[in-house]
Enzyme design. Sequence first.
Site: not given
Length: 425
Positions: A80, A175
């Site tokens: 991400d 994350e």
Amino acid sequence: MQHIIDRFISYVTIDTESDASSQTTPSTAKQWDLANKLVEELKAIGMQDVTIDDKAYIMATLPSNVDHEVPTIGFISHFDTSPDFSGANVKPQIVPNYDGKDIVLNAQQNIVLSPSYFKDLLQYKGQTLITTDGTTLLGADDKAGITEIVTAMEFLINNPEIKHGKIKVGFTPDEEIGRGAHHFDVDKFGTDWAYTMDGSQVGELEYENFNAAGAKITFKGKSVHPGYAKGKMINSMLIANDFINALPEDQTPQETKGYEGFYHVHHLTGSIEETVLELIIRDHSKIKFEKRKEKIAKITAKINKKFAKQFGEDIVIAEVKDQYYNMKEKVLPVKHIVDIAEKAMKELAIKPLIKPIRGGTDGCQLSYMGLPCPNIFAGGHNFHGKYEYVPVESMQKAVNVIVKIAELTSMPNFGLELPKKKKRK
């Protein structure tokens, strides 16, 4: 190097921005686009036991090619990108043989990446840089790490003469919003230790990070017609301002470095009746971390006492939640895993930069979940914004470090020198 460039660009041009307001995992459906691509790519290069679960956590295995007992190690990155800046429609720009001068990212908007402001650029004169076009972030955090891990695994598969034990790779969602390790199955991963490839400049090797907490402070107020407000109106925005001013002004991100902790106010929304302040609390020292949380409680209590008679109940409500802790406590008992990475860098003529992380990675949470996990450089700079860039040579060096760690781990005593025995008198 073109292979690395092509792989990296194929990742960053897929929008994977995460969303802290979402309750799903992954937090955005578009993260599946890259996740599914990675699964197919891992299979294509020859990785075994490639899996993806219902929350988009990816794992794969490179079997050992030695006939003796070797620890199983892992390499982890997240796919991400940060919601702090747009990750949609990323248009990477290639700057070959960087000349050390200003790089015009976007002529129309006059957005310039300049070494006069970003002095680290000068380290990479003569190298190939990948930058943004000035309208999005790049996504080197942490698609550079993924690029490096996949490329290193492909290299080891294609060069079986390089000896190594079993290696696991793991790619995680979310994350950037602090949830990357929340659903990571440590038992399934099955490694003795791992490394996150999520650092910045070449040589970074980190096994200390902040203790972290987030705070949501709600301020109440009373709205009265301003012409008749004397002694009656309570403006929650002004109370929030008093709260902020009670925090130490020299303990903010822009005033601190190294091991120095801080308070960081990052969101403020309000009206006369209610204002909500959000901030984060960071400190490497557990003792100082606890004192910082106590500071929040003391300011809250002081303001509540001041308004107790006029408001009749608590006018400030503070919710403080721990987010993650310093991995140092979990890594020091197995310090050899840091020593292996340090030796790998030195053997590749890379100067190790061992320093504390002024932030957190999946590794800090994983370390407390039973998987010691130091952090290694991925090569990018200026993460989470339009000035982000990564030197291709740095990504290649990270690939080399992964390969060298794999090689060292298969050697007796991991290639490390045994402590010298003291001579008896």
